[in-house]
Design an enzyme around this catalytic site. Structure first.
Site, PDB file in Angstrom:
ATOM      1  N   GLU A  96       5.671  -3.814 -11.361  1.00  0.00           N
ATOM      2  CA  GLU A  96       6.881  -4.277 -10.967  1.00  0.00           C
ATOM      3  C   GLU A  96       6.865  -5.922 -10.402  1.00  0.00           C
ATOM      4  O   GLU A  96       5.780  -6.269  -9.653  1.00  0.00           O
ATOM      5  CB  GLU A  96       7.788  -3.647  -9.991  1.00  0.00           C
ATOM      6  N   CYS A 111       7.503 -12.656  -6.074  1.00  0.00           N
ATOM      7  CA  CYS A 111       6.690 -11.447  -5.332  1.00  0.00           C
ATOM      8  C   CYS A 111       5.900 -10.893  -6.568  1.00  0.00           C
ATOM      9  O   CYS A 111       6.358  -9.876  -7.379  1.00  0.00           O
ATOM     10  CB  CYS A 111       7.610 -10.588  -4.630  1.00  0.00           C
ATOM     11  N   CYS A 122      -0.089   3.739   2.662  1.00  0.00           N
ATOM     12  CA  CYS A 122       0.595   3.697   3.882  1.00  0.00           C
ATOM     13  C   CYS A 122       1.837   4.720   3.649  1.00  0.00           C
ATOM     14  O   CYS A 122       2.573   4.633   2.668  1.00  0.00           O
ATOM     15  CB  CYS A 122       1.184   2.322   3.900  1.00  0.00           C
ATOM     16  N   GLY A 166      -0.012  -3.045  -4.902  1.00  0.00           N
ATOM     17  CA  GLY A 166      -1.161  -3.249  -4.446  1.00  0.00           C
ATOM     18  C   GLY A 166      -1.659  -3.747  -3.147  1.00  0.00           C
ATOM     19  O   GLY A 166      -0.869  -4.362  -2.668  1.00  0.00           O
ATOM     20  N   GLU A 167      -2.947  -3.830  -3.371  1.00  0.00           N
ATOM     21  CA  GLU A 167      -3.422  -4.486  -1.972  1.00  0.00           C
ATOM     22  C   GLU A 167      -4.396  -5.649  -2.490  1.00  0.00           C
ATOM     23  O   GLU A 167      -5.376  -5.567  -3.371  1.00  0.00           O
ATOM     24  CB  GLU A 167      -4.617  -3.483  -1.201  1.00  0.00           C
ATOM     25  N   SER A 198      -0.530 -11.036   1.573  1.00  0.00           N
ATOM     26  CA  SER A 198      -0.368 -10.020   2.555  1.00  0.00           C
ATOM     27  C   SER A 198      -1.305  -9.007   2.365  1.00  0.00           C
ATOM     28  O   SER A 198      -1.618  -8.372   1.126  1.00  0.00           O
ATOM     29  CB  SER A 198       1.173  -9.486   2.429  1.00  0.00           C
ATOM     30  N   SER A 221      -0.403  -6.796   7.635  1.00  0.00           N
ATOM     31  CA  SER A 221       0.497  -5.921   7.875  1.00  0.00           C
ATOM     32  C   SER A 221       0.082  -4.882   9.296  1.00  0.00           C
ATOM     33  O   SER A 221      -0.926  -4.326   8.855  1.00  0.00           O
ATOM     34  CB  SER A 221       0.599  -4.847   6.730  1.00  0.00           C
ATOM     35  N   LEU A 222       0.634  -4.860  10.136  1.00  0.00           N
ATOM     36  CA  LEU A 222       0.236  -4.604  11.593  1.00  0.00           C
ATOM     37  C   LEU A 222       0.804  -3.033  11.655  1.00  0.00           C
ATOM     38  O   LEU A 222       0.220  -2.062  11.832  1.00  0.00           O
ATOM     39  CB  LEU A 222       0.578  -5.494  12.794  1.00  0.00           C
ATOM     40  N   HIS A 223       2.186  -3.076  11.912  1.00  0.00           N
ATOM     41  CA  HIS A 223       3.121  -1.895  12.114  1.00  0.00           C
ATOM     42  C   HIS A 223       2.622  -1.010  13.240  1.00  0.00           C
ATOM     43  O   HIS A 223       3.257   0.122  13.207  1.00  0.00           O
ATOM     44  CB  HIS A 223       2.867  -1.203  10.821  1.00  0.00           C
ATOM     45  N   ASN A 297      12.913  -0.068   5.168  1.00  0.00           N
ATOM     46  CA  ASN A 297      13.351   0.012   3.957  1.00  0.00           C
ATOM     47  C   ASN A 297      12.995   1.264   3.424  1.00  0.00           C
ATOM     48  O   ASN A 297      12.117   1.750   3.049  1.00  0.00           O
ATOM     49  CB  ASN A 297      13.119  -0.886   2.803  1.00  0.00           C
ATOM     50  N   CYS A 340      10.702  -4.953   0.107  1.00  0.00           N
ATOM     51  CA  CYS A 340       9.465  -4.490   0.803  1.00  0.00           C
ATOM     52  C   CYS A 340       9.329  -3.183   0.714  1.00  0.00           C
ATOM     53  O   CYS A 340       9.999  -2.525   1.241  1.00  0.00           O
ATOM     54  CB  CYS A 340       9.315  -5.276   2.180  1.00  0.00           C
TER      55      CYS A 340
HETATM   56  N1  SAH Z   1      -0.849  -4.214   0.673  1.00  0.00           N
HETATM   57  C1  SAH Z   1      -0.285  -5.277   0.900  1.00  0.00           C
HETATM   58  C2  SAH Z   1       0.834  -6.156   0.356  1.00  0.00           C
HETATM   59  C3  SAH Z   1       1.994  -5.038  -0.169  1.00  0.00           C
HETATM   60  S1  SAH Z   1       3.154  -4.687   0.968  1.00  0.00           S
HETATM   61  C4  SAH Z   1       0.133  -5.063   2.506  1.00  0.00           C
HETATM   62  O1  SAH Z   1      -0.052  -3.977   2.938  1.00  0.00           O
HETATM   63  O2  SAH Z   1       0.465  -5.993   3.259  1.00  0.00           O
HETATM   64  C5  SAH Z   1       3.997  -5.988   1.531  1.00  0.00           C
HETATM   65  C6  SAH Z   1       4.914  -5.864   2.949  1.00  0.00           C
HETATM   66  O3  SAH Z   1       5.785  -4.784   2.690  1.00  0.00           O
HETATM   67  C7  SAH Z   1       3.927  -5.318   3.818  1.00  0.00           C
HETATM   68  O4  SAH Z   1       3.873  -5.866   4.908  1.00  0.00           O
HETATM   69  C8  SAH Z   1       4.140  -3.848   4.031  1.00  0.00           C
HETATM   70  O5  SAH Z   1       3.644  -3.154   5.034  1.00  0.00           O
HETATM   71  C9  SAH Z   1       5.615  -3.954   3.734  1.00  0.00           C
HETATM   72  N2  SAH Z   1       6.460  -2.431   3.580  1.00  0.00           N
HETATM   73  C10 SAH Z   1       5.716  -1.699   2.751  1.00  0.00           C
HETATM   74  N3  SAH Z   1       6.628  -0.588   2.722  1.00  0.00           N
HETATM   75  C11 SAH Z   1       7.963  -0.981   3.294  1.00  0.00           C
HETATM   76  C12 SAH Z   1       9.131  -0.287   3.694  1.00  0.00           C
HETATM   77  N4  SAH Z   1       9.245   0.916   3.187  1.00  0.00           N
HETATM   78  N5  SAH Z   1       9.856  -1.233   4.399  1.00  0.00           N
HETATM   79  C13 SAH Z   1       9.557  -2.300   4.885  1.00  0.00           C
HETATM   80  N6  SAH Z   1       8.595  -3.139   4.592  1.00  0.00           N
HETATM   81  C14 SAH Z   1       7.680  -2.215   3.973  1.00  0.00           C
END
Ligand code: SAH
Length: 351
Positions: A96, A111, A122, A166-167, A198, A221-223, A297, A340
């Site tokens: 997509e 994107c 994740c 993907g990464e 990212s 992406s820290l989280h 989301n 996202c």
């Molecule tokens: N693999 C890369 C790029 C893809 S995700 C990465 O991990 O950064 C792009 C962004 O969307 C990342 O920050 C990811 O953590 C975030 N993301 C993934 N799932 C999400 C969700 N359900 N809600 C909001 N952001 C999300």
């Protein structure tokens, strides 16, 4: 018909296409004409490139191809005009792409996906739920940008974010080649500063990127502010824990003199409390960086919710009072599952 991927013009950077034409005994300016048809005029068929000589129009399809994916579905958001494309690649895999116009600020962002599926699993992200299938070739990434450009009508694309499926750092050589084509004046002419990579935090590749001399934007992406919180939702944290990741990011900033953006999804009851906000502030204090908060989301496989608006603002305030620049990203395209973390390759079964 030349159909192998090595003959796909979209897999060649403009310089490589010129070299290929030389090898085939075709004048160099012909390569410029083909590039102009593809990247300026959106014509993906040699027979329609009317300023090429007829013999050349007949010869090119026997030695080269222009492989565009098939558009299987297109969804346009009522809310914010973003459009999600479901694309079927030559071998039947799907990915997509999301086109996000922001007419008020004359910004048109795409994107893009870099892999079919994802290895990193994740918990909160749709893209890795069915596992990993393969890396995309540059041509398959470039084609996504071309199709988004076609949607933009005559508006120029201004920004590219590698935030789809993907990464990107796990597909490093194709990623770098793609960035060169995005940069090239013969192709899209998009400056590196308008391109965001990212990553979920693949430490060795962040180190490699810091040596490339590229002016790209890096988002990490820290989280979670510690290994317990981050490790619970991001398995990659086992290989590259928080301390190691942050140290690597600090070295990246020092070497490149460029700021890093940390993405931080806010998930109620998981990582969005005041305690986490304060810990995050301590973790990043003094570093040249910014935090981008993203209210979670929801996806079916991770039944959680985003905190309330007040809680999001409170989290942001704690970080800002601690001296950390913080913005909140209210994702686009939620009504079409294009926000996202909501992108997925449809219908894939683990082989
Ligand atoms: N693999 C890369 C790029 C893809 S995700 C990465 O991990 O950064 C792009 C962004 O969307 C990342 O920050 C990811 O953590 C975030 N993301 C993934 N799932 C999400 C969700 N359900 N809600 C909001 N952001 C999300």
């Amino acid at each position: 018909m030349a159909s192998e991927s090595s003959n796909n013009v979209l897999n060649l950077t403009p310089d490589q296409l010129k070299a290929k034409f030389k090898e085939l005994g075709i004048e160099a300016y012909r390569a410029d004409q083909v590039l102009d048809w593809i990247y300026e005029k959106g014509v993906y068929d040699f027979s329609k490139m009317t300023n090429l000589s007829l013999p050349l129009r007949e010869k090119l399809p026997t030695v080269l191809s222009i492989q565009m994916p098939e558009q299987v579905a297109r969804h346009k958001s009522d809310g914010d005009q973003s459009t999600k494309l479901l694309l079927k690649l030559a071998n039947g895999d799907t990915v997509e792409t999301v086109y996000m116009p922001m007419p008020k600020v004359d910004r048109q962002t795409v994107c893009v996906s870099t892999q079919v599926g994802c290895k990193f699993h994740c918990a909160f992200c749709a893209s890795g739920q069915n596992g990993f299938f393969r890396n995309l070739k540059m041509g398959e990434i470039i084609a996504q940008v071309l199709l988004a450009r076609d949607l933009s009508k005559n508006k120029k694309l201004t920004n590219i974010v590698f935030m789809g499926i993907g990464e990107p750092l796990d597909n490093y050589p194709e990623l770098l080649k793609t960035i060169r084509t995005l940069n090239s004046k013969n192709a899209f002419g998009i400056g590196a500063r308008k391109i965001t990579i990212s990553t979920c935090g693949v430490v060795p590749k962040i180190e490699a990127l810091s040596d490339e001399g590229l002016q790209v934007e890096l988002s990490v992406s820290l989280h979670g502010p510690n290994d317990t919180v981050r490790g619970a939702v991001m398995p990659v944290n086992q290989a590259y824990p928080v301390r190691m990741l942050i140290d690597t990011c600090k070295k990246y900033v020092k070497k490149t003199k460029r700021s890093i953006t940390f993405e931080y999804i806010l998930i109620k009851g998981v990582n969005a409390g005041e305690r986490e906000a304060r810990e995050l502030t301590r973790l990043l204090k003094g570093m040249l960086c910014k935090i981008n908060l993203i209210p979670y989301n929801p996806i079916e496989e991770f039944p959680h919710v985003a905190p309330s608006y007040e809680e999001v603002v409170n989290f942001q305030q704690i970080l800002q009072e601690g001296g950390i620049r913080t913005t909140v990203r209210f994702s686009k395209g939620q009504d079409i599952q294009a926000a996202c973390g909501q992108l997925r390759s449809i219908g894939l079964k683990k082989k």
